[in-house]
Scaffold this motif. Structure first.
Motif, PDB file in Angstrom:
ATOM      1  N   GLU A  58       1.008  -0.751   0.162  1.00  0.00           N
ATOM      2  CA  GLU A  58       0.126  -0.109   0.476  1.00  0.00           C
ATOM      3  C   GLU A  58       0.877   1.083  -0.552  1.00  0.00           C
ATOM      4  N   GLY A  59       2.273   0.867   0.008  1.00  0.00           N
ATOM      5  CA  GLY A  59       2.786   2.019  -0.054  1.00  0.00           C
ATOM      6  C   GLY A  59       3.484   2.771   1.539  1.00  0.00           C
ATOM      7  N   THR A  60       3.084   2.251   2.576  1.00  0.00           N
ATOM      8  CA  THR A  60       3.826   2.601   4.048  1.00  0.00           C
ATOM      9  C   THR A  60       5.210   1.907   4.515  1.00  0.00           C
ATOM     10  N   THR A  61       6.061   3.462   4.643  1.00  0.00           N
ATOM     11  CA  THR A  61       7.211   2.590   4.679  1.00  0.00           C
ATOM     12  C   THR A  61       7.433   2.678   6.420  1.00  0.00           C
ATOM     13  N   CYS A  62       7.942   1.233   7.205  1.00  0.00           N
ATOM     14  CA  CYS A  62       7.956   1.185   7.879  1.00  0.00           C
ATOM     15  C   CYS A  62       8.522  -0.336   8.244  1.00  0.00           C
ATOM     16  N   GLY A  63       9.234  -0.930  10.052  1.00  0.00           N
ATOM     17  CA  GLY A  63       9.422  -2.199   9.693  1.00  0.00           C
ATOM     18  C   GLY A  63       8.949  -3.077  10.414  1.00  0.00           C
ATOM     19  N   ARG A  64       9.469  -4.355   9.655  1.00  0.00           N
ATOM     20  CA  ARG A  64       8.805  -5.505  10.565  1.00  0.00           C
ATOM     21  C   ARG A  64       8.319  -5.332  12.095  1.00  0.00           C
ATOM     22  N   ARG A  65       9.851  -5.392  12.817  1.00  0.00           N
ATOM     23  CA  ARG A  65       9.486  -5.118  13.837  1.00  0.00           C
ATOM     24  C   ARG A  65       8.917  -4.487  14.762  1.00  0.00           C
ATOM     25  N   ARG A 122       1.935  -6.213  19.908  1.00  0.00           N
ATOM     26  CA  ARG A 122       2.231  -6.715  21.102  1.00  0.00           C
ATOM     27  C   ARG A 122       1.242  -4.846  22.245  1.00  0.00           C
ATOM     28  N   VAL A 123       1.775  -4.209  21.936  1.00  0.00           N
ATOM     29  CA  VAL A 123       0.529  -2.601  22.424  1.00  0.00           C
ATOM     30  C   VAL A 123      -0.730  -2.668  22.902  1.00  0.00           C
ATOM     31  N   ALA A 124      -0.993  -3.590  20.854  1.00  0.00           N
ATOM     32  CA  ALA A 124      -2.349  -3.180  20.767  1.00  0.00           C
ATOM     33  C   ALA A 124      -3.686  -4.536  21.470  1.00  0.00           C
ATOM     34  N   GLY A 125      -2.617  -5.313  21.501  1.00  0.00           N
ATOM     35  CA  GLY A 125      -2.980  -6.755  22.513  1.00  0.00           C
ATOM     36  C   GLY A 125      -3.235  -7.798  20.637  1.00  0.00           C
TER      37      GLY A 125
END
Length: 107
Positions: free
Chosen positions: A39-46, A53-56
């Motif tokens: 979708e074009g979002t740049t972010c790391g897998r970690r 994890r924070v969102a559960g």
């Protein structure tokens, strides 16, 4: 006022939650990462894994269970020894270490 990283984390968490709901709760961090990259979002897998994890949020995994041994059922083999009774002498009654001709206990 939250910093730029906290704002970006909140945006990413919304996107992650949307993708997770679209997958009916089955996608984990690697698949969500792949969808967001497409979708074009740049972010790391970690980072995605941390926000999940924070969102559960957790993905489902359906792994096959491999049995390494089969359970022995007493009904599979006739008493007393099973498939190797011909080696142990099926005519013997009792301890296979004793000889069939001696009825006296070993000394």
């Amino acid at each position: 006022m939250p910093g730029p990283r906290a704002v970006r984390d909140a945006e990413l968490t919304e996107q992650i939650t949307a993708v997770h709901e679209q997958s009916r709760g089955t996608y984990g961090a690697p698949r969500i990462h792949a969808v967001l990259q497409r979708e074009g979002t740049t972010c790391g897998r970690r980072r995605i894994a941390k926000l999940m994890r924070v969102a559960g949020l957790t993905g489902l995994h359906r792994r096959r269970q491999h049995r390494t041994t089969t359970p022995w059922l007493p009904t599979q083999f006739p008493p007393p020894y099973g498939p190797f009774s011909h080696r142990l002498g099926a005519e013997d009654s009792g301890n296979p270490r004793t000889h069939s001709h001696s009825n006296t206990p070993p000394k």
